[in-house]
Write an enzyme that holds these catalytic residues in place. Sequence first.
Site, PDB file in Angstrom:
ATOM      1  CE1 TYR A   1      93.400  49.453 101.471  1.00 38.71           C
ATOM      2  CE2 TYR A   1      91.068  48.927 101.619  1.00 38.71           C
ATOM      3  CZ  TYR A   1      92.388  48.573 101.794  1.00 38.71           C
ATOM      4  OH  TYR A   1      92.691  47.329 102.308  1.00 38.71           O
TER       5      TYR A   1
ATOM      6  CE  LYS B   1      93.505  44.155 110.514  1.00 34.04           C
ATOM      7  NZ  LYS B   1      94.631  43.950 109.598  1.00 34.04           N
TER       8      LYS B   1
ATOM      9  CE1 TYR C   1      94.442  47.863 105.097  1.00 36.91           C
ATOM     10  CE2 TYR C   1      96.684  47.017 104.871  1.00 36.91           C
ATOM     11  CZ  TYR C   1      95.418  47.231 104.339  1.00 36.91           C
ATOM     12  OH  TYR C   1      95.133  46.804 103.075  1.00 36.91           O
TER      13      TYR C   1
HETATM   14  P1  RFL Z   1      86.342  29.532 104.867  1.00 35.97           P
HETATM   15  O1  RFL Z   1      87.460  29.986 104.007  1.00 35.97           O
HETATM   16  O2  RFL Z   1      84.967  29.911 104.530  1.00 35.97           O
HETATM   17  O3  RFL Z   1      86.464  27.959 104.986  1.00 35.97           O
HETATM   18  C1  RFL Z   1      85.457  27.169 105.581  1.00 35.97           C
HETATM   19  C2  RFL Z   1      85.490  25.784 104.964  1.00 35.97           C
HETATM   20  O4  RFL Z   1      84.519  24.977 105.587  1.00 35.97           O
HETATM   21  C3  RFL Z   1      83.827  24.235 104.584  1.00 35.97           C
HETATM   22  N1  RFL Z   1      82.490  23.864 105.106  1.00 35.97           N
HETATM   23  C4  RFL Z   1      82.173  22.644 105.520  1.00 35.97           C
HETATM   24  N2  RFL Z   1      82.872  21.514 105.587  1.00 35.97           N
HETATM   25  C5  RFL Z   1      82.239  20.419 106.066  1.00 35.97           C
HETATM   26  N3  RFL Z   1      80.929  20.406 106.452  1.00 35.97           N
HETATM   27  C6  RFL Z   1      80.187  21.519 106.386  1.00 35.97           C
HETATM   28  N4  RFL Z   1      78.908  21.507 106.763  1.00 35.97           N
HETATM   29  C7  RFL Z   1      80.805  22.712 105.916  1.00 35.97           C
HETATM   30  N5  RFL Z   1      80.379  23.968 105.726  1.00 35.97           N
HETATM   31  C8  RFL Z   1      81.416  24.656 105.237  1.00 35.97           C
HETATM   32  C9  RFL Z   1      83.773  25.168 103.393  1.00 35.97           C
HETATM   33  O5  RFL Z   1      83.578  24.468 102.172  1.00 35.97           O
HETATM   34  C10 RFL Z   1      85.146  25.829 103.479  1.00 35.97           C
HETATM   35  O6  RFL Z   1      86.113  25.130 102.730  1.00 35.97           O
HETATM   36  O7  RFL Z   1      86.560  30.011 106.398  1.00 35.97           O
HETATM   37  P2  RFL Z   1      87.940  30.196 107.220  1.00 35.97           P
HETATM   38  O8  RFL Z   1      88.830  29.000 107.079  1.00 35.97           O
HETATM   39  O9  RFL Z   1      87.504  30.627 108.562  1.00 35.97           O
HETATM   40  O10 RFL Z   1      88.704  31.389 106.489  1.00 35.97           O
HETATM   41  C11 RFL Z   1      88.189  32.677 106.495  1.00 35.97           C
HETATM   42  C12 RFL Z   1      88.594  33.417 105.216  1.00 35.97           C
HETATM   43  O11 RFL Z   1      88.275  32.624 104.104  1.00 35.97           O
HETATM   44  C13 RFL Z   1      87.885  34.773 105.115  1.00 35.97           C
HETATM   45  O12 RFL Z   1      87.846  35.411 106.381  1.00 35.97           O
HETATM   46  C14 RFL Z   1      88.607  35.730 104.133  1.00 35.97           C
HETATM   47  O13 RFL Z   1      88.528  35.245 102.834  1.00 35.97           O
HETATM   48  C15 RFL Z   1      88.012  37.143 104.195  1.00 35.97           C
HETATM   49  N6  RFL Z   1      88.599  38.083 103.228  1.00 35.97           N
HETATM   50  C16 RFL Z   1      89.813  38.693 103.476  1.00 35.97           C
HETATM   51  N7  RFL Z   1      90.522  38.395 104.585  1.00 35.97           N
HETATM   52  C17 RFL Z   1      91.747  38.958 104.780  1.00 35.97           C
HETATM   53  O14 RFL Z   1      92.374  38.669 105.823  1.00 35.97           O
HETATM   54  N8  RFL Z   1      92.324  39.814 103.880  1.00 35.97           N
HETATM   55  C18 RFL Z   1      91.690  40.150 102.729  1.00 35.97           C
HETATM   56  O15 RFL Z   1      92.272  40.869 101.936  1.00 35.97           O
HETATM   57  C19 RFL Z   1      90.369  39.612 102.500  1.00 35.97           C
HETATM   58  N9  RFL Z   1      89.702  39.911 101.387  1.00 35.97           N
HETATM   59  C20 RFL Z   1      87.913  38.385 102.055  1.00 35.97           C
HETATM   60  C21 RFL Z   1      88.499  39.319 101.135  1.00 35.97           C
HETATM   61  C22 RFL Z   1      86.690  37.788 101.749  1.00 35.97           C
HETATM   62  C23 RFL Z   1      86.046  38.108 100.588  1.00 35.97           C
HETATM   63  N10 RFL Z   1      84.816  37.443 100.348  1.00 35.97           N
HETATM   64  C24 RFL Z   1      84.414  36.923  99.128  1.00 35.97           C
HETATM   65  C25 RFL Z   1      83.975  37.029 101.468  1.00 35.97           C
HETATM   66  C26 RFL Z   1      87.869  39.659  99.980  1.00 35.97           C
HETATM   67  C27 RFL Z   1      86.621  39.081  99.699  1.00 35.97           C
HETATM   68  C28 RFL Z   1      85.938  39.527  98.441  1.00 35.97           C
HETATM   69  C1  PHB Z   2      92.499  41.748  98.047  1.00 37.87           C
HETATM   70  O1  PHB Z   2      93.678  41.808  97.637  1.00 37.87           O
HETATM   71  O2  PHB Z   2      91.667  40.974  97.567  1.00 37.87           O
HETATM   72  C2  PHB Z   2      92.078  42.658  99.144  1.00 37.87           C
HETATM   73  C3  PHB Z   2      92.987  43.568  99.649  1.00 37.87           C
HETATM   74  C4  PHB Z   2      92.608  44.448 100.653  1.00 37.87           C
HETATM   75  C5  PHB Z   2      91.321  44.402 101.130  1.00 37.87           C
HETATM   76  C6  PHB Z   2      90.399  43.484 100.629  1.00 37.87           C
HETATM   77  C7  PHB Z   2      90.778  42.614  99.619  1.00 37.87           C
HETATM   78  O3  PHB Z   2      90.938  45.276 102.106  1.00 37.87           O
END
Ligand code: RFL
Ligand code: PHB
Length: 389
Positions: free
Chosen positions: A200, A296, A384
């Site tokens: 980071y 998270k 973390y």
């Molecule tokens: P999701 O994954 O958004 O899934 C929700 C699902 O609901 C569907 N949906 C519907 N289905 C039926 N009817 C409707 N009206 C609906 N509306 C929506 C959607 O199509 C989808 O399939 O939520 P969920 O399950 O709560 O999961 C959460 C995680 O996806 C999210 O918190 C993480 O991706 C966040 N995140 C990270 N989390 C970590 O713990 N560690 C990480 O390293 C991390 N890196 C990240 C991330 C999120 C990122 N972005 C793009 C937001 C890095 C990035 C760049």
């Molecule tokens: C990732 O691997 O995509 C990632 C890792 C750490 C973070 C966010 C995203 O804080």
Amino acid sequence: MRTKVAIIGAGPAGLLLGQLLHTYGIDNIILERQTADYVLGRIRAGVLEDGTVSLLDEVGAGERAHREGLVHHGVEIAFGGVRHRIDMHAATGRTLMIYGQTEVTRDLMSARAAAGLTTVYQAADVKPHDFDSDTPRVSYAKDGITHEIACDFIAGCDGFHGVSRASVPESSIRTFERVYPFGWLGILSETPPVSPELIYTNHERGFSLCTMRSTHRSRYYLQCSLDDDIGQWPDDRFWDELKRRLDPRAVEHLVTGPSIEKSIAPLRSFVAEPMRFGRMFLAGDAAHIVPPTGAKGLNLAASDVHYLSQALREFYAEKSAAGIDAYSATALARVWKAVRFSWWMTSMLHKFPDTGEFGARIQLAELDYLVSSNAAMTSLSENYVGLPF
Ligand code: RFL
Ligand code: PHB
């Protein structure tokens, strides 16, 4: 159709909840708006807390994560052109696992298919009804035909833009939000990671993060402007900008290559309170969003569904409503701590357009304190690797 728990959304929250409930003998149906391939195509989280891995193990979906995931003991923080390692294992006795959200989702989908549980993909117009009564329902359309599921409970696991939270009357919900004045531009490339652990970096040109999916697949992020679009960021420009933000040793080791995915994500902190509305519960991104800086989001989705599945298990096995009554307060107590940690990491590491030189100096003082204080490094490490649940 009838089921005990109708789950809206087949992201990590919905799929993991479905498997936990199945383990406790509670039948459930998942309704997902997209196709399974679309859900798998979203490149998102990469870092799993050990509590999240234990939940995958509990539902029999952790085998591949243990085989292919990378166990990390520490993380690096860089500023002023110098990298500092924080030994999280020494501080907490715990480790993290690098295993992509795509793979977690794939493993949970396979477990669900193997258990013969119903998931309706491409369910259009999903709507929760009567969740303030003892007889809630969920309606949806599939191939132009409207269906209805009668259930005991509805789990809104449908992400930030889902229908569940949006169905709650405004007077029953309170929301808290901070929108950050920048985004993350991420790329995935079939190249070996620049370093075995995450880096980071706080840099005067903006934050960067070096992370990975495996020993041959890297993920890199750059703080970018909210006005930027992907078209303005050909691969060469991305690699050049990353090199400008990295420390000299990292620049020397960086292997570049064509991107296989590129996307921009805005950064936001958001919490909805409460997380229960009669017989409907919210879990995961449907209830809260954190900026990705603390890794998270996915892990919070996992702890929410842990609490929720235990509460529902108690309801059916012990005829006790104590767990479901406590769900919202229990989940929110952990959520707010992760919201605080993610906000703090974001504040310390990004370039803020409005805080000027004073803000930048405060960040450097905080970073300098962090890497020279065992107490501060332990505090970062505890958060973390994940607070207990
Ligand atoms: P999701 O994954 O958004 O899934 C929700 C699902 O609901 C569907 N949906 C519907 N289905 C039926 N009817 C409707 N009206 C609906 N509306 C929506 C959607 O199509 C989808 O399939 O939520 P969920 O399950 O709560 O999961 C959460 C995680 O996806 C999210 O918190 C993480 O991706 C966040 N995140 C990270 N989390 C970590 O713990 N560690 C990480 O390293 C991390 N890196 C990240 C991330 C999120 C990122 N972005 C793009 C937001 C890095 C990035 C760049
Ligand atoms: C990732 O691997 O995509 C990632 C890792 C750490 C973070 C966010 C995203 O804080």
